[in-house]
Motif scaffolding. Structure first.
Motif, PDB file in Angstrom:
ATOM      1  N   LEU A 103      -6.822   0.454   1.936  1.00 48.82           N
ATOM      2  CA  LEU A 103      -5.915   0.828   0.849  1.00 48.82           C
ATOM      3  C   LEU A 103      -4.740   1.223   2.020  1.00 48.82           C
ATOM      4  N   MET A 104      -4.949   1.171   2.610  1.00 48.76           N
ATOM      5  CA  MET A 104      -4.051   3.033   3.838  1.00 48.76           C
ATOM      6  C   MET A 104      -3.082   1.408   3.964  1.00 48.76           C
ATOM      7  N   GLY A 105      -3.086  -0.342   4.517  1.00 50.71           N
ATOM      8  CA  GLY A 105      -3.178  -1.259   4.694  1.00 50.71           C
ATOM      9  C   GLY A 105      -3.757  -1.655   6.467  1.00 50.71           C
ATOM     10  N   PRO A 132      -3.178   7.504   7.104  1.00 47.73           N
ATOM     11  CA  PRO A 132      -2.025   6.420   6.689  1.00 47.73           C
ATOM     12  C   PRO A 132      -0.877   6.743   7.481  1.00 47.73           C
ATOM     13  N   TYR A 180       0.716  -1.092   0.037  1.00 44.93           N
ATOM     14  CA  TYR A 180      -0.058  -0.062  -0.159  1.00 44.93           C
ATOM     15  C   TYR A 180       0.796   1.092   0.397  1.00 44.93           C
ATOM     16  N   LEU A 187       1.048   9.074   0.876  1.00 44.53           N
ATOM     17  CA  LEU A 187       2.189   7.656   1.386  1.00 44.53           C
ATOM     18  C   LEU A 187       3.412   7.441   0.026  1.00 44.53           C
ATOM     19  N   ARG A 213      -4.934  11.944   0.143  1.00 39.65           N
ATOM     20  CA  ARG A 213      -4.617  10.850   1.029  1.00 39.65           C
ATOM     21  C   ARG A 213      -3.643   9.748   0.575  1.00 39.65           C
TER      22      ARG A 213
END
Lengths: 249, 308, 286
Positions: free
Chosen positions: B205-207, A104, A77, A154, A150
């Motif tokens: 979906l961010m884990g 996240p 991800y 990451l 968002r």
């Protein structure tokens, strides 16, 4: 050129319905690739299968050289993120933008969250004034910008886009498409974008695949499509339909 | 139109700001909107005042009660009618009923709070886990819930108290054990409506781990409907506690518990109506208060109307 | 229509003058439609605007479907000489469905889920005309055929959830057309459909309008689609009409909003990176 994402003979089965019937796909690193089709073509299912949200019944998915198993680990991800179609449904109704963006970072244990959040909001053109708002205090376009922030926070290398502008007004759509192009250029991202709109796909993508009923119809470059150099009737039909209404009588 | 007016106006604007500048302001703003929606309902405010009154009375019972709640004047003060000395009269053991009711409010609060603290989290946990996990987990958890739901609440509570032995702690436990299943159902239904939404998928979906998703993303969405339901159930909990007290399975004498007070007063109901009537009225008022409060909270917290 | 002696009815089926729709909200009154005026003959008129422009509320106000807490006012809102705002509710109901019909975006929400498509069409017909059951069925089948449903007898007995979106929308059109309305209001009738199906549905609408001489108000967010389908276009912004023009002259649109709207859409074969964006001016809404 290496493949950022390659898919071989991918099968997805819901209950007994075959949503994807052995689809092959290869997306090169840094490329923007489009999936076009009508409802039921399996284009969104393909994205879901990559992220692990759809039941894969066969075939293989390889991301940055790693072949994926049944489950996705956290590291996956950080490579692959997704922007959803409906900006009204993809933000938690009880969380502020700040909380949405922090999540996240918290999950992946990333430090310096404050700075990252500020940077992410700046990057999508929202700025700090939006940081402590709730989703219902944002317009559709602003929500989609938050969703993009968002997905980017990451720092993934591949961004999956599921009709990211189909719920937006035309003028807002242009802004969001421009933003997506800009972040792609700046971060050298690989895009896999789903849309029913040929004009958007040719605008955003270098190559595309036309899909129908869970199968690939044909694979084209954007310039082939623009020059109407297509070989399948179905694609030709789509092209004609995208030009608007033509009185026959 | 004074300076303080202008000050309060700007504070209101600060709370309702579309561009909160801090986490705190955003949270306070949200609470303020809910508060305004709550106070728009007059009856809800009455309910809130009743419950606040109950809390104040319970806290200051020592100061408000003129007599001891447990020791009476058997010689001179048996079954006196309401008067200036004994506002609600006295009971068969010569105890001041007003003082007993004032001290009894502590036990009412004790029961209500303990039941809420025990039952609501159990229901929330069972419901959200069942709803999010689905499959076997869901089937097993919900069948257990169904078994509890299949018995009438009071009968089941009776059975538990009979097994555990009479006493107010056991009554609380029995009521808690019998009141979580509806909460589990509500939490599960709420979970099912949100588990397939894009915002939950986005967290997946961010884990995020399933544990984290349930705890941090699904539970907050279920809590407001649960608070509403628990508040509306409070009246029922008080009545069940009173019922157990009435049957002699709850609070034991000489504890001034309202249900037990009614039970001991029922022998004199025709001649000395105040012995049972006063605690009855107290139960009625507090139950009504919780009900009105619950209705108001529904207006203020309903997630479906909450996002404008 | 020919029997109407009024002078202003020459060709004008519907006249709207200074239409306003006001909603009460917690923070005060909000005007969704702020003085819209246009007239419609037996032609295809497109109303285009983005979300919140008031285009749908305009359609609903004409139809008499504005939610009850809202206020509708107009200097004039007349259909074939009948003043719609002062008409008694019964007359309005009789007009609705009989002489004025409306198609909504998603047939899933406008068709009754527990009644077969055929029965819904028959019921609609029989509330407006006194016909025998057998004749009603015959006319319903004929109508289904007219909206290019290949196997009308089979579709007649299906429930709405058993047909595809395109088929459902055709059934909806059939139901709306069975009473032979003179004015049809179509609110985003094809937005929920796939592009190829969309064109089929538009073709059907186009033929029916031409054959029956109906007036059509086509409400949509898609300026390009509307301009290729309609004769005239009304462009709305923030509850007001900013521009009215012939569809063929859309390229020469004056108002910066109309031009911006046309410009900002990506088009096949026109490379523009980045896309021009709309710079909203506060004076447009003034």
């Amino acid at each position: 050129m290496t493949a950022a994402l390659s898919i071989e003979r991918l099968e997805v089965v819901f209950d007994r319905f075959r949503a994807l019937k052995g689809v092959d796909l290869e997306v090169r690193e840094g490329e923007s690739y489009g999936l076009v089709g009508e409802s039921g073509s399996g284009k969104s299912t393909l994205l879901k299968a990559i992220t692990g949200l759809a039941p894969v019944a066969g075939g293989a998915i390889t991301v940055n050289g790693k072949t994926l198993g049944k489950t996705r680990d956290k590291a996956f991800y950080r490579d692959v993120q997704m922007v959803f179609q409906d900006p009204y449904g993809s933000l938690h109704p009880r969380q502020t933008v700040d909380r949405l963006l922090q999540e996240p970072l918290a999950i992946h244990g990333i430090a310096h969250g404050e700075k990252r959040i500020e940077r992410a909001l700046d990057e999508v053109g929202l700025g700090n004034g939006f940081r402590f708002r709730y989703a219902h205090q944002l317009s559709g376009g602003q929500r989609q910008r938050v969703a993009i922030a968002r997905a980017l926070i990451l720092e993934p290398s591949i961004l999956l886009l599921d009709e990211p502008t189909s719920a937006l007004d035309a003028s807002v759509q242009a802004e969001v498409l421009n933003l997506l192009e800009e972040v792609r250029r700046r971060r050298k991202l690989t895009f896999l974008m789903v849309s029913h709109d040929l004009a958007i796909i040719t605008h955003m993508c270098e190559r595309l695949m036309v899909m129908q009923n869970g199968e690939a119809v044909e694979t084209l470059t954007a310039s082939q499509l623009i020059g109407h150099r297509v070989s399948e009737d179905y694609t030709r039909n789509l092209l004609r339909a995208s030009e608007g209404f033509v009185r026959t009588a | 139109m004074t300076a303080s007016d202008a000050g309060s106006l700007s504070r209101r604007e600060w709370l309702l700001s579309e561009r909160p500048a801090s986490r705190m302001q955003a949270r306070l703003g949200r609470a303020y909107v809910a508060w305004r929606r709550f106070t728009a309902n007059r009856l809800a405010v009455v309910g809130l005042l009743i419950i606040l009154g109950l809390v104040v009375v319970a806290a200051l019972a020592g100061m408000l009660a003129p007599y001891s709640p447990t020791v009476g004047d058997l010689k001179n003060a048996r079954l006196l009618a309401p008067s200036a000395a004994h506002w609600f009269g006295t009971d068969d053991l010569g105890r001041d009923i007003y003082s007993r009711i004032v001290y009894g409010s502590r036990w009412t609060l004790y029961v209500v709070i303990l039941v809420a603290i025990i039952a609501a989290p159990i229901g929330l946990l069972v419901g959200t886990v069942a709803g999010y996990a689905g499959g076997w987990t869901d089937a097993i958890l919900m069948r257990i819930t169904d078994i509890f739901l299949a018995f009438p609440k009071l009968v089941l509570a009776l059975a538990f108290v009979a097994a555990l032995g009479p006493g107010i702690e056991n009554a609380v436990l029995a009521i808690a054990i019998t009141s979580w299943p509806p909460y589990a159902r509500i939490a599960r239904a709420e979970t099912l409506t949100v588990r397939n939404s894009d915002y939950i998928k986005a967290v997946q979906l961010m884990g995020a781990s399933p544990f984290r998703i349930v705890l941090r993303h699904i539970m907050p969405l279920c809590i407001s409907s649960l608070i509403i339901r628990v508040t509306l159930d409070m009246a029922g909990i008080i009545l069940t506690a009173a019922g157990l007290g009435f049957l002699g399975l709850g609070a034991q004498p000489p504890l001034p518990e309202w249900g037990a007070m009614i039970a001991s007063g029922r022998r004199f109901i025709l001649d000395q109506w105040w012995v049972a009537g006063a605690p009855g009225a107290a139960i009625l008022i507090v139950s009504l208060g919780f009900n009105l409060l619950g209705d108001g909270l529904r207006d203020a917290l309903d997630p479906r109307s909450g996002d404008q | 229509m020919s029997g109407n002696p009024d002078k202003q009815t020459k060709g004008a089926l519907l006249e709207v003058d200074d239409l306003r729709v006001t909603f009460p909200t917690r923070t005060g009154l909000v005007q969704a439609v702020r003085g819209v005026s246009f007239s419609l003959g037996r032609e295809r008129l497109g109303i285009v605007g983005e979300s919140g422009s008031g285009k749908s509320q305009t359609g609903r106000a004409i139809m008499g479907l504005t939610s009850p807490q809202a206020q509708v006012s107009a200097k004039k809102l007349s259909f074939d000489g009948i003043d719609l705002l002062s008409a008694p509710p019964r007359e309005r109901r009789a007009l609705r469905g009989n002489r004025i019909a409306m198609i909504l975006q998603d047939p899933k929400y406008s068709l009754d889920p527990v009644m077969t498509i055929g029965r819904q069409i028959v019921e609609t017909l029989r509330t407006h005309e006194k016909v025998s059951k057998a004749e009603a069925r015959e006319r319903a089948l004929e109508m289904l055929r007219a909206v290019q449903i290949r196997d009308p007898a089979r579709v007649f007995d299906l429930h709405p959830h058993e047909v595809s979106g395109g088929m459902g929308q055709r059934a909806m059109i059939a139901m709306m057309l069975i009473a032979g309305p003179e004015l049809m209001i179509a609110d985003e009738p094809t937005s929920a459909l796939d592009v190829t199906v969309q064109l089929d549905v538009l073709n059907i609408l186009d033929k029916l309008v031409a054959e029956r001489g109906m007036g059509l108000i086509f409400i949509s967010h898609d300026l390009r689609l509307v301009s290729s389908f309609c004769d005239r276009v009304v462009v709305m912004y923030a509850g007001k009409v900013v521009e009215q023009l012939k569809a063929s002259e859309l390229r020469d649109a004056r108002h910066p909003y109309t031009r911006g709207l046309l410009n900002c859409m990506p088009r096949i074969g026109f490379e523009r990176h980045p896309l021009p964006v709309l710079d909203r001016k506060p004076e447009w809404a003034a």
